[in-house]
Motif scaffolding. Structure first.
Motif, PDB file in Angstrom:
ATOM      1  N   LEU A   1       0.854  -1.193   0.000  1.00 21.98           N
ATOM      2  CA  LEU A   1       0.000   0.000   0.000  1.00 21.98           C
ATOM      3  C   LEU A   1       0.884   1.235   0.000  1.00 21.98           C
ATOM      4  CD1 LEU A   1      -2.720  -0.956   2.644  1.00 21.98           C
ATOM      5  CD2 LEU A   1      -3.072  -0.651   0.194  1.00 21.98           C
ATOM      6  N   THR A   2       0.496   2.219  -0.796  1.00 20.99           N
ATOM      7  CA  THR A   2       1.257   3.473  -0.814  1.00 20.99           C
ATOM      8  C   THR A   2       0.616   4.435   0.171  1.00 20.99           C
ATOM      9  OG1 THR A   2       1.820   3.062  -3.096  1.00 20.99           O
ATOM     10  CG2 THR A   2       2.121   5.314  -2.315  1.00 20.99           C
ATOM     11  N   ILE A   3       1.405   4.800   1.182  1.00 21.63           N
ATOM     12  CA  ILE A   3       0.908   5.752   2.185  1.00 21.63           C
ATOM     13  C   ILE A   3       1.774   6.995   2.007  1.00 21.63           C
ATOM     14  CG2 ILE A   3       0.413   6.145   4.650  1.00 21.63           C
ATOM     15  CD1 ILE A   3      -0.827   3.503   3.927  1.00 21.63           C
ATOM     16  N   GLY A   4       1.145   8.149   1.767  1.00 21.41           N
ATOM     17  CA  GLY A   4       1.930   9.334   1.391  1.00 21.41           C
ATOM     18  C   GLY A   4       2.565   9.022   0.043  1.00 21.41           C
ATOM     19  N   ASP A   5       3.906   9.112  -0.011  1.00 18.80           N
ATOM     20  CA  ASP A   5       4.583   8.824  -1.290  1.00 18.80           C
ATOM     21  C   ASP A   5       5.312   7.494  -1.245  1.00 18.80           C
ATOM     22  OD1 ASP A   5       3.789  11.202  -2.351  1.00 18.80           O
ATOM     23  OD2 ASP A   5       5.549  12.295  -1.606  1.00 18.80           O
ATOM     24  N   THR A   6       5.165   6.788  -0.136  1.00 23.65           N
ATOM     25  CA  THR A   6       6.005   5.601   0.038  1.00 23.65           C
ATOM     26  C   THR A   6       5.187   4.316  -0.030  1.00 23.65           C
ATOM     27  OG1 THR A   6       7.118   7.006   1.642  1.00 23.65           O
ATOM     28  CG2 THR A   6       7.874   4.726   1.518  1.00 23.65           C
ATOM     29  N   ALA A   7       5.718   3.334  -0.762  1.00 21.91           N
ATOM     30  CA  ALA A   7       5.055   2.022  -0.820  1.00 21.91           C
ATOM     31  C   ALA A   7       5.494   1.213   0.399  1.00 21.91           C
ATOM     32  CB  ALA A   7       5.451   1.309  -2.105  1.00 21.91           C
ATOM     33  N   HIS A   8       4.543   0.619   1.086  1.00 24.44           N
ATOM     34  CA  HIS A   8       4.824  -0.193   2.278  1.00 24.44           C
ATOM     35  C   HIS A   8       4.279  -1.601   2.076  1.00 24.44           C
ATOM     36  CE1 HIS A   8       5.612   3.292   5.021  1.00 24.44           C
ATOM     37  NE2 HIS A   8       4.833   3.902   4.153  1.00 24.44           N
ATOM     38  N   GLU A   9       4.983  -2.563   2.624  1.00 26.73           N
ATOM     39  CA  GLU A   9       4.459  -3.932   2.701  1.00 26.73           C
ATOM     40  C   GLU A   9       3.737  -4.014   4.042  1.00 26.73           C
ATOM     41  OE1 GLU A   9       5.037  -7.012   0.649  1.00 26.73           O
ATOM     42  OE2 GLU A   9       4.959  -5.214  -0.602  1.00 26.73           O
ATOM     43  N   LEU A  10       2.426  -4.137   4.015  1.00 21.67           N
ATOM     44  CA  LEU A  10       1.674  -4.062   5.275  1.00 21.67           C
ATOM     45  C   LEU A  10       0.772  -5.276   5.449  1.00 21.67           C
ATOM     46  CD1 LEU A  10       0.643  -0.300   5.114  1.00 21.67           C
ATOM     47  CD2 LEU A  10       2.470  -1.294   6.500  1.00 21.67           C
ATOM     48  N   TRP A  11       0.498  -5.582   6.712  1.00 25.34           N
ATOM     49  CA  TRP A  11      -0.467  -6.637   7.028  1.00 25.34           C
ATOM     50  C   TRP A  11      -1.840  -5.986   7.138  1.00 25.34           C
ATOM     51  CZ3 TRP A  11       0.585 -11.594   6.596  1.00 25.34           C
ATOM     52  CH2 TRP A  11       1.928 -11.998   6.630  1.00 25.34           C
ATOM     53  N   VAL A  12      -2.746  -6.371   6.244  1.00 24.08           N
ATOM     54  CA  VAL A  12      -4.103  -5.803   6.278  1.00 24.08           C
ATOM     55  C   VAL A  12      -4.989  -6.728   7.112  1.00 24.08           C
ATOM     56  CG1 VAL A  12      -6.140  -5.173   4.911  1.00 24.08           C
ATOM     57  CG2 VAL A  12      -3.846  -4.570   4.095  1.00 24.08           C
ATOM     58  N   HIS A  13      -5.435  -6.192   8.267  1.00 20.42           N
ATOM     59  CA  HIS A  13      -6.345  -6.923   9.149  1.00 20.42           C
ATOM     60  C   HIS A  13      -7.759  -6.614   8.669  1.00 20.42           C
ATOM     61  CE1 HIS A  13      -2.736  -5.968  11.432  1.00 20.42           C
ATOM     62  NE2 HIS A  13      -3.032  -6.896  12.313  1.00 20.42           N
ATOM     63  N   ARG A  14      -8.524  -7.649   8.422  1.00 18.34           N
ATOM     64  CA  ARG A  14      -9.923  -7.406   8.051  1.00 18.34           C
ATOM     65  C   ARG A  14     -10.807  -7.945   9.154  1.00 18.34           C
ATOM     66  NH1 ARG A  14      -7.747  -9.005   2.976  1.00 18.34           N
ATOM     67  NH2 ARG A  14      -7.547  -7.177   1.610  1.00 18.34           N
ATOM     68  N   LYS A  15     -11.543  -7.040   9.785  1.00 20.60           N
ATOM     69  CA  LYS A  15     -12.511  -7.458  10.811  1.00 20.60           C
ATOM     70  C   LYS A  15     -13.868  -7.080  10.233  1.00 20.60           C
ATOM     71  CE  LYS A  15     -14.627  -8.516  14.569  1.00 20.60           C
ATOM     72  NZ  LYS A  15     -15.275  -9.808  14.554  1.00 20.60           N
ATOM     73  N   GLY A  16     -14.486  -8.044   9.537  1.00 20.32           N
ATOM     74  CA  GLY A  16     -15.714  -7.717   8.833  1.00 20.32           C
ATOM     75  C   GLY A  16     -15.406  -6.849   7.635  1.00 20.32           C
ATOM     76  N   ALA A  17     -14.538  -7.334   6.760  1.00 17.04           N
ATOM     77  CA  ALA A  17     -14.256  -6.633   5.497  1.00 17.04           C
ATOM     78  C   ALA A  17     -13.910  -7.697   4.466  1.00 17.04           C
ATOM     79  CB  ALA A  17     -13.099  -5.651   5.662  1.00 17.04           C
ATOM     80  N   ALA A  18     -14.490  -7.557   3.272  1.00 14.43           N
ATOM     81  CA  ALA A  18     -14.231  -8.555   2.222  1.00 14.43           C
ATOM     82  C   ALA A  18     -12.978  -8.146   1.457  1.00 14.43           C
ATOM     83  CB  ALA A  18     -15.425  -8.620   1.276  1.00 14.43           C
ATOM     84  N   PRO A  19     -12.166  -9.109   1.040  1.00 11.65           N
ATOM     85  CA  PRO A  19     -11.011  -8.749   0.220  1.00 11.65           C
ATOM     86  C   PRO A  19     -11.474  -8.247  -1.140  1.00 11.65           C
ATOM     87  CG  PRO A  19     -11.227 -11.134   0.412  1.00 11.65           C
ATOM     88  CD  PRO A  19     -12.275 -10.544   1.295  1.00 11.65           C
ATOM     89  N   ALA A  20     -10.753  -7.247  -1.687  1.00  9.41           N
ATOM     90  CA  ALA A  20     -11.138  -6.690  -2.991  1.00  9.41           C
ATOM     91  C   ALA A  20     -10.129  -7.099  -4.057  1.00  9.41           C
ATOM     92  CB  ALA A  20     -11.227  -5.175  -2.880  1.00  9.41           C
ATOM     93  N   ASP A  21      -9.346  -8.116  -3.777  1.00  8.35           N
ATOM     94  CA  ASP A  21      -8.331  -8.529  -4.755  1.00  8.35           C
ATOM     95  C   ASP A  21      -8.533  -9.991  -5.164  1.00  8.35           C
ATOM     96  OD1 ASP A  21      -7.687  -9.610  -2.311  1.00  8.35           O
ATOM     97  OD2 ASP A  21      -5.524  -9.353  -2.551  1.00  8.35           O
ATOM     98  N   GLN A  22      -9.723 -10.506  -4.924  1.00  9.15           N
ATOM     99  CA  GLN A  22      -9.959 -11.921  -5.248  1.00  9.15           C
ATOM    100  C   GLN A  22     -11.223 -12.122  -6.056  1.00  9.15           C
ATOM    101  OE1 GLN A  22      -9.788 -14.106  -1.538  1.00  9.15           O
ATOM    102  NE2 GLN A  22      -7.961 -12.953  -0.962  1.00  9.15           N
ATOM    103  N   GLY A  23     -11.575 -11.122  -6.844  1.00 11.41           N
ATOM    104  CA  GLY A  23     -12.781 -11.261  -7.675  1.00 11.41           C
ATOM    105  C   GLY A  23     -14.041 -10.918  -6.905  1.00 11.41           C
ATOM    106  N   VAL A  24     -15.150 -11.427  -7.427  1.00 11.83           N
ATOM    107  CA  VAL A  24     -16.470 -11.036  -6.908  1.00 11.83           C
ATOM    108  C   VAL A  24     -16.646 -11.423  -5.438  1.00 11.83           C
ATOM    109  CG1 VAL A  24     -18.933 -11.580  -7.161  1.00 11.83           C
ATOM    110  CG2 VAL A  24     -17.553 -11.046  -9.172  1.00 11.83           C
ATOM    111  N   ALA A  25     -17.253 -10.493  -4.675  1.00 16.16           N
ATOM    112  CA  ALA A  25     -17.474 -10.736  -3.242  1.00 16.16           C
ATOM    113  C   ALA A  25     -18.949 -10.530  -2.909  1.00 16.16           C
ATOM    114  CB  ALA A  25     -16.631  -9.768  -2.421  1.00 16.16           C
ATOM    115  N   PRO A  26     -19.542 -11.415  -2.082  1.00 18.27           N
ATOM    116  CA  PRO A  26     -20.927 -11.176  -1.651  1.00 18.27           C
ATOM    117  C   PRO A  26     -20.995 -10.049  -0.615  1.00 18.27           C
ATOM    118  CG  PRO A  26     -20.255 -13.486  -1.318  1.00 18.27           C
ATOM    119  CD  PRO A  26     -19.020 -12.686  -1.595  1.00 18.27           C
ATOM    120  N   CYS A  27     -22.079  -9.299  -0.655  1.00 16.97           N
ATOM    121  CA  CYS A  27     -22.337  -8.280   0.368  1.00 16.97           C
ATOM    122  C   CYS A  27     -23.784  -8.493   0.831  1.00 16.97           C
ATOM    123  CB  CYS A  27     -22.141  -6.884  -0.217  1.00 16.97           C
ATOM    124  SG  CYS A  27     -22.453  -5.581   0.979  1.00 16.97           S
ATOM    125  N   PRO A  28     -23.986  -9.336   1.854  1.00 18.75           N
ATOM    126  CA  PRO A  28     -25.352  -9.624   2.292  1.00 18.75           C
ATOM    127  C   PRO A  28     -25.977  -8.439   3.010  1.00 18.75           C
ATOM    128  CG  PRO A  28     -23.778 -10.662   3.765  1.00 18.75           C
ATOM    129  CD  PRO A  28     -22.970  -9.986   2.690  1.00 18.75           C
TER     130      PRO A  28
END
Ligand SMILES: Nc1nc2c(ncn2[C@@H]2O[C@H](COP(=O)(O)O)[C@@H](O)[C@H]2O)c(=O)[nH]1
Ligand SMILES: [Mn+2]
Length: 478
Positions: free
Chosen positions: A345-372
């Motif tokens: 993820l680019t934060i400011g001007d810098t690209a970072h390798e970050l751990w994205v914690h999802r607590k009730g969030a669907a990934p947006a990098d794996q194709g179609v996601a259900p949203c019930p």
């Protein structure tokens, strides 16, 4: 500052601890902690209060906002866990993005996002439009950090939603009441070989939770829902998925049951929100457990779907006699909404390798996601769009709660009939009256503004709208 609960641990004997509620008071937190600790531990000599890493809480001081554990001693050196990364409990302010113009967002959830943004190592917090307050941390949220905070993922590691095709063209018209009455035995332990089922998912370990829980929906917010197609918004993507008008589909929302809680409990045995820095030797160990729960949860959703198909379309196959049972219906999508995964993820001007914690969030990098939405609202299939930078590669995982469970027990009494037969013409199976009330459609936000907020922000487009036909929560058959 509202009341908060902290854990007070005896510095020289960590098995001695108690939970302390600190309410607004003329006394300082330092005074309150020592007074209660002297009482509980029956030791008048207790005189020092340490924060994690051995930072001393000085006389006359209040606790920093995010501190949830302290160690009390009588003059000896600090014996608690080492300092958190960056060597300080003082946190840095992360960017907080909110994807919401129309959706209702509770102020408490925004405060929780800001608090989480001050945790060490956190670089970006994204509140999606289903954002709502959790007991400690926000839900409907993606949090990108240098390292991993297991508590931010919550106890149901691997929880997610999968969509299956029950029938592309049912032979007769769908009758919700008849379909509902065929859903039986689903809360009972499954009669097949759980180890054989788990081996289909590369799981060779066993746990105390396999026999009783695998293949069951579980109570709380989980559900299995038969749905029809209300509307196709994107013909091309729907055709790629094989979703057609007139078909009968199944949404399954469940997770790793008590396996996930046992993993979180092990991580939080001595501290309620431990941080695992990126270079920690413990990080790969934690990820092994996390990935195990994520795969177990996928296996669980598939087994729930398999059992539901057996109820609706009984075949000659007897699972208890089958040495290697397999999922016997088409899975269209499966997304995990409680997990941690690595992203650039680019934060400011810098690209970072970050751990994205999802607590009730669907990934947006794996194709179609259900949203019930809810059992009385539509559910959407969403195609992620954009570069994922604003939204930390995440989408809303549902409509999100509008009201807490307790609130729904107050006010005018609602009849059981109106809760089990929704305004959408669907039928709800939930034989626990409290759960029936707490999970009613009004408990949730409306899904349409949630979808529109994300579409307007350019992070997704609509593909298919699903209508609930039968929602299965639980029966009391024993
Ligand atoms: N279609 C249905 N959607 C439902 C139902 N109950 C809840 N929900 C939605 O699912 C998400 C799940 O969120 P989680 O935080 O509990 O994992 C929730 O936000 C609701 O929008 C239902 O019975 N049917
Ligand atoms: Mn969930």
């Amino acid at each position: 500052m509202p009341s908060r609960v902290i854990t007070v641990i005896l510095n020289y004997n960590h098995s001695k601890r108690f939970a302390l509620v600190i309410s607004p008071s003329p006394q300082t937190d330092h005074e309150i902690i020592l007074r209660e600790a002297r009482n509980k531990f029956r030791d008048k000599r207790l005189s020092s209060v340490f924060l994690v890493g051995g930072v001393i809480l000085a006389q006359g001081e209040h606790l920093p906002e995010l501190v949830s554990t302290v160690w009390v001693g009588k003059g000896e050196p600090y014996c608690g866990p080492p300092p958190v990364a960056h060597g300080s409990v003082a946190a840095f302010d992360a960017e907080v993005h909110l994807v919401s113009l129309k959706s209702y967002i509770d102020d408490k959830a925004i405060d929780q996002c800001k608090s989480v943004g001050r945790l060490p190592g956190v670089k970006l917090v994204v509140g999606l439009p289903d954002l709502h307050p959790g007991s400690r941390f926000p839900i409907g949220c993606a949090i990108a950090a240098d390292g991993v905070y297991p508590s931010l993922i919550g106890s149901d590691v691997g929880c997610g939603i999968a969509l299956y095709e029950l029938s592309a063209r049912p032979k007769s018209s769908v009758n919700p009441t008849k379909l509902a009455s065929s859903l039986r035995g689903l809360d009972e332990p499954w009669s097949g070989s759980v180890s054989a089922w788990l081996s289909n998912y590369g799981i060779t370990r066993s746990s105390a939770f396999d026999a009783g829980s695998l293949g069951t929906v579980g109570a709380g917010n989980h559900f299995a829902e038969l749905c029809s197609v209300e509307r196709i918004v994107d013909e091309t993507v729907a055709a790629q998925l094989g979703v057609v008008v007139g078909g009968l589909y199944l949404l399954v929302h469940t997770g790793s049951r008590s396996l996930g809680s046992s993993i979180l409990a092990a991580e939080t045995a001595t501290e309620s929100n431990p941080y695992i820095p990126p270079d920690s030797a413990h990080l790969p160990e934690y990820l092994v457990e996390h990935d195990y729960a994520v795969r177990w949860a996928v296996a669980n959703r598939d087994l729930v779907a398999h059992r539901i198909k057996q109820c609706i379309m009984p075949s000659s196959l007897d699972d208890s006699a089958d040495a290697q049972p397999q999922l016997d219906l088409k899975k269209i999508v499966d997304v995990t909404h409680n997990s941690v995964t690595k992203h650039t993820l680019t934060i400011g001007d810098t690209a970072h390798e970050l751990w994205v914690h999802r607590k009730g969030a669907a990934p947006a990098d794996q194709g179609v996601a259900p949203c019930p939405g809810s059992r009385g609202d539509f559910s959407w299939l969403l195609q992620p769009t954009g570069d994922g930078q604003y939204n930390a590669h995440s989408l809303a995982h549902g409509a999100g709660r509008r009201y807490g469970r307790n609130v729904l027990h107050t006010g005018t009494k609602i009849s059981k009939e109106s809760l089990t037969n929704t305004s959408m013409g669907s039928v709800v199976i939930c034989e626990d009256p409290d759960l029936l009330l707490e999970e009613q459609p009004n408990a949730y936000k409306s899904v349409m503004p949630v979808f529109e907020d994300m579409e307007e922000r350019g992070i997704c487009k609509g593909v298919v709208v699903l209508r609930p036909v039968v929602t299965y929560k639980m029966r009391k058959e024993r």
